[in-house]
Design an enzyme around this catalytic site. Structure first.
Site, PDB file in Angstrom:
ATOM      1  N   ARG A 160       0.841  -1.225   0.000  1.00 18.98           N
ATOM      2  CA  ARG A 160       0.000   0.000   0.000  1.00 18.98           C
ATOM      3  C   ARG A 160       0.865   1.261   0.000  1.00 18.98           C
ATOM      4  NH1 ARG A 160      -2.134  -3.377  -1.203  1.00 18.98           N
ATOM      5  NH2 ARG A 160      -3.864  -4.540  -0.366  1.00 18.98           N
ATOM      6  N   SER A 233     -11.205  -0.051   3.240  1.00 19.73           N
ATOM      7  CA  SER A 233     -10.451  -0.220   4.496  1.00 19.73           C
ATOM      8  C   SER A 233     -10.031   1.145   5.017  1.00 19.73           C
ATOM      9  CB  SER A 233      -9.182  -1.033   4.243  1.00 19.73           C
ATOM     10  OG  SER A 233      -9.515  -2.217   3.586  1.00 19.73           O
ATOM     11  N   GLU A 332      -5.695   8.988   2.102  1.00 15.31           N
ATOM     12  CA  GLU A 332      -4.911  10.194   2.364  1.00 15.31           C
ATOM     13  C   GLU A 332      -5.756  11.195   3.144  1.00 15.31           C
ATOM     14  OE1 GLU A 332      -3.326  12.586  -0.870  1.00 15.31           O
ATOM     15  OE2 GLU A 332      -2.659  14.048   0.633  1.00 15.31           O
TER      16      GLU A 332
HETATM   17  C1  FAD Z   1     -15.524   0.377  -1.104  1.00 10.09           C
HETATM   18  C2  FAD Z   1     -14.051   0.584  -1.300  1.00 10.09           C
HETATM   19  C3  FAD Z   1     -13.222  -0.517  -1.412  1.00 10.09           C
HETATM   20  C4  FAD Z   1     -11.842  -0.356  -1.597  1.00 10.09           C
HETATM   21  N1  FAD Z   1     -11.073  -1.465  -1.711  1.00 10.09           N
HETATM   22  C5  FAD Z   1      -9.744  -1.337  -1.899  1.00 10.09           C
HETATM   23  C6  FAD Z   1      -8.914  -2.511  -2.024  1.00 10.09           C
HETATM   24  O1  FAD Z   1      -9.381  -3.637  -1.985  1.00 10.09           O
HETATM   25  N2  FAD Z   1      -7.585  -2.323  -2.183  1.00 10.09           N
HETATM   26  C7  FAD Z   1      -7.024  -1.081  -2.248  1.00 10.09           C
HETATM   27  O2  FAD Z   1      -5.807  -0.994  -2.400  1.00 10.09           O
HETATM   28  N3  FAD Z   1      -7.788   0.030  -2.156  1.00 10.09           N
HETATM   29  C8  FAD Z   1      -9.117  -0.059  -1.975  1.00 10.09           C
HETATM   30  N4  FAD Z   1      -9.899   1.057  -1.859  1.00 10.09           N
HETATM   31  C9  FAD Z   1      -9.274   2.380  -1.923  1.00 10.09           C
HETATM   32  C10 FAD Z   1      -9.401   3.052  -3.320  1.00 10.09           C
HETATM   33  O3  FAD Z   1     -10.366   2.403  -4.090  1.00 10.09           O
HETATM   34  C11 FAD Z   1      -8.079   3.049  -4.079  1.00 10.09           C
HETATM   35  O4  FAD Z   1      -7.070   3.652  -3.326  1.00 10.09           O
HETATM   36  C12 FAD Z   1      -8.199   3.768  -5.417  1.00 10.09           C
HETATM   37  O5  FAD Z   1      -7.014   3.564  -6.155  1.00 10.09           O
HETATM   38  C13 FAD Z   1      -8.450   5.261  -5.270  1.00 10.09           C
HETATM   39  O6  FAD Z   1      -8.737   5.783  -6.546  1.00 10.09           O
HETATM   40  P1  FAD Z   1      -9.320   7.245  -6.706  1.00 10.09           P
HETATM   41  O7  FAD Z   1      -9.259   7.589  -8.138  1.00 10.09           O
HETATM   42  O8  FAD Z   1     -10.660   7.341  -6.080  1.00 10.09           O
HETATM   43  O9  FAD Z   1      -8.252   8.095  -5.869  1.00 10.09           O
HETATM   44  P2  FAD Z   1      -8.494   9.445  -5.084  1.00 10.09           P
HETATM   45  O10 FAD Z   1      -9.205   9.156  -3.800  1.00 10.09           O
HETATM   46  O11 FAD Z   1      -9.123  10.449  -5.965  1.00 10.09           O
HETATM   47  O12 FAD Z   1      -6.997   9.857  -4.751  1.00 10.09           O
HETATM   48  C14 FAD Z   1      -6.242   9.094  -3.851  1.00 10.09           C
HETATM   49  C15 FAD Z   1      -4.816   9.667  -3.776  1.00 10.09           C
HETATM   50  O13 FAD Z   1      -4.171   9.510  -5.022  1.00 10.09           O
HETATM   51  C16 FAD Z   1      -3.775  10.777  -5.552  1.00 10.09           C
HETATM   52  N5  FAD Z   1      -4.042  10.730  -7.008  1.00 10.09           N
HETATM   53  C17 FAD Z   1      -5.207  10.408  -7.602  1.00 10.09           C
HETATM   54  N6  FAD Z   1      -5.057  10.414  -8.933  1.00 10.09           N
HETATM   55  C18 FAD Z   1      -3.765  10.779  -9.188  1.00 10.09           C
HETATM   56  C19 FAD Z   1      -2.999  10.986 -10.375  1.00 10.09           C
HETATM   57  N7  FAD Z   1      -3.517  10.809 -11.575  1.00 10.09           N
HETATM   58  N8  FAD Z   1      -1.701  11.351 -10.245  1.00 10.09           N
HETATM   59  C20 FAD Z   1      -1.136  11.512  -9.015  1.00 10.09           C
HETATM   60  N9  FAD Z   1      -1.815  11.349  -7.857  1.00 10.09           N
HETATM   61  C21 FAD Z   1      -3.129  10.975  -7.936  1.00 10.09           C
HETATM   62  C22 FAD Z   1      -4.650  11.804  -4.838  1.00 10.09           C
HETATM   63  O14 FAD Z   1      -4.038  13.078  -4.788  1.00 10.09           O
HETATM   64  C23 FAD Z   1      -4.780  11.157  -3.467  1.00 10.09           C
HETATM   65  O15 FAD Z   1      -3.626  11.395  -2.708  1.00 10.09           O
HETATM   66  C24 FAD Z   1     -11.281   0.935  -1.676  1.00 10.09           C
HETATM   67  C25 FAD Z   1     -12.132   2.059  -1.566  1.00 10.09           C
HETATM   68  C26 FAD Z   1     -13.494   1.882  -1.390  1.00 10.09           C
HETATM   69  C27 FAD Z   1     -14.396   3.087  -1.304  1.00 10.09           C
END
Ligand code: FAD
Length: 336
Positions: A160, A233, A332
């Site tokens: 992670r 999580s 974050e």
């Molecule tokens: C129901 C649920 C289940 C989940 N299950 C898992 C799981 O099984 N495993 C797991 O690892 N995670 C899980 N997550 C967490 C999440 O889905 C992941 O971390 C996902 O990759 C976040 O994507 P996002 O586009 O929503 O990121 P955001 O929430 O929009 O951003 C997250 C971080 O990444 C940065 N970021 C986003 N896009 C970029 C970019 N293009 N360039 C640079 N920085 C960027 C942001 O600034 C922020 O710091 C889960 C979340 C939920 C709600």
């Protein structure tokens, strides 16, 4: 509320900012970043807001990445190299892979969010981390205004974790992500809950079956982000040395669920630690721990970042005082 971010974060926290925009190209990103210079803080780049705890007010711009496209760069008899726009929806991309017989990512089905955020925390589930298939990130550097490619090694992936969470934090915008996927199925079914599910339902180990099984398990264990505010999580599963694990196991009469990682370290389950301390389904104002999975904090009201972090601190103190284990917050926490 002006520029409300409530609908733009899956935890549904009350939050707002100075301005909101989206970008679907490097040119648009550059324009947005120029515009954002008038505000107090650097623009915050988000995908789908599914891994952030947003502040009540962010004194800057929030930019949503919507760069799209899935392109086959090259292929051999065994592998396909695919480059994917960072704004693509992760689960849709995984499903696209299955439909095209590109294998490897099926264990990561149904993880919400964008392709571009996947490398940031090296998303993982059911025994697979995205770093296993990621070969390159195309990035834009906000301080030098240059674009360049980062190899998987340069991304410094850990559990992670990646370079994007540390010294490059906020500086690099991921524009495209490159994957090297298998053309022949290479099932990874050693993860206990997945293998139990497949065995007990007599399901084959084909990539399509694994994809369907993962979707089915996740739908039971996790609340839908469409109905209940959550970020999956809330805490990172703690990783301890084998020696530390043995001591812990000898100190307490309960059996700790665990998973031995490739490097020999032992991953414990934060949800179980919370459950053992009686926190399952506990509530604190608008926040509670999900009944079916204590690792998931849900939000069902008018709560904000401060309320959320108060509850998190209570849980962290409880686990630290009994088990001596520090639980780190997985999403974050964006400072105001
Ligand atoms: C129901 C649920 C289940 C989940 N299950 C898992 C799981 O099984 N495993 C797991 O690892 N995670 C899980 N997550 C967490 C999440 O889905 C992941 O971390 C996902 O990759 C976040 O994507 P996002 O586009 O929503 O990121 P955001 O929430 O929009 O951003 C997250 C971080 O990444 C940065 N970021 C986003 N896009 C970029 C970019 N293009 N360039 C640079 N920085 C960027 C942001 O600034 C922020 O710091 C889960 C979340 C939920 C709600």
């Amino acid at each position: 509320m002006k520029n409300s971010l409530c609908a733009h974060n899956t935890l549904r926290l009350q939050a707002s900012c100075d301005a909101i925009d989206t970008f679907d190209s490097l040119d648009k990103l550059r324009q947005c970043l120029l515009w954002s210079e008038q505000f107090a803080r650097d623009a915050l780049i988000l995908g789908y807001g599914s891994n952030v705890v947003l502040p009540v007010f962010y004194p800057g711009m929030v930019l949503f990445n919507r760069i799209s496209g899935v392109e086959v760069v090259s292929e051999t008899d065994d592998h396909v190299h695919v480059a994917v726009g960072a704004g693509e929806n992760w689960h849709n991309f995984v499903e696209h892979c299955i439909k095209n017989d590109w294998f490897g990512l099926e264990n990561l089905a149904l993880i919400p969010g964008s392709v571009g955020a996947a490398p940031v925390q090296n998303i993982g589930a059911y025994g697979v981390d995205v770093s296993k298939f990621l070969i390159q990130c195309d990035v834009y550097c906000r301080s030098t205004h240059n674009c360049y490619q980062m190899s998987s090694a340069e991304c410094r992936f850990g559990y992670r974790d990646s370079v994007f969470k540390h010294h490059s934090k906020g500086q690099l915008v991921i524009l495209r992500v490159h994957f090297l996927l298998h053309k022949m199925p290479q099932s990874q079914v050693t993860y206990p809950s997945l293998s139990r599910y497949l065995d007990s339902n007599q399901i084959s180990h084909s990539p399509r079956s694994i994809f369907d099984a993962v979707v089915s398990i996740r739908n039971k264990r996790l609340p839908s982000v469409d109905n209940i505010g959550n970020v999956g999580s809330f805490f990172v599963n703690p990783v301890v040395s084998q020696a530390r694990f043995d001591v812990l196991q000898s100190q307490f009469s309960c059996r700790f669920d665990h998973y031995v990682l490739a490097d020999g370290q032992v991953k414990l389950f934060a949800g179980q630690l919370l459950r053992l301390l009686g926190w399952q389904a506990a509530r604190c104002g608008a926040f509670s721990l999900f009944e079916q999975n204590a690792l998931v904090m849900t939000h069902d009201g008018e709560g904000n970042q401060n309320d959320c972090l108060r509850f998190a601190a209570l849980l962290q103190e409880s686990v630290a005082s009994v088990f001596g284990i520090e639980l780190a917050i997985e999403p974050e926490v964006v400072a105001s």
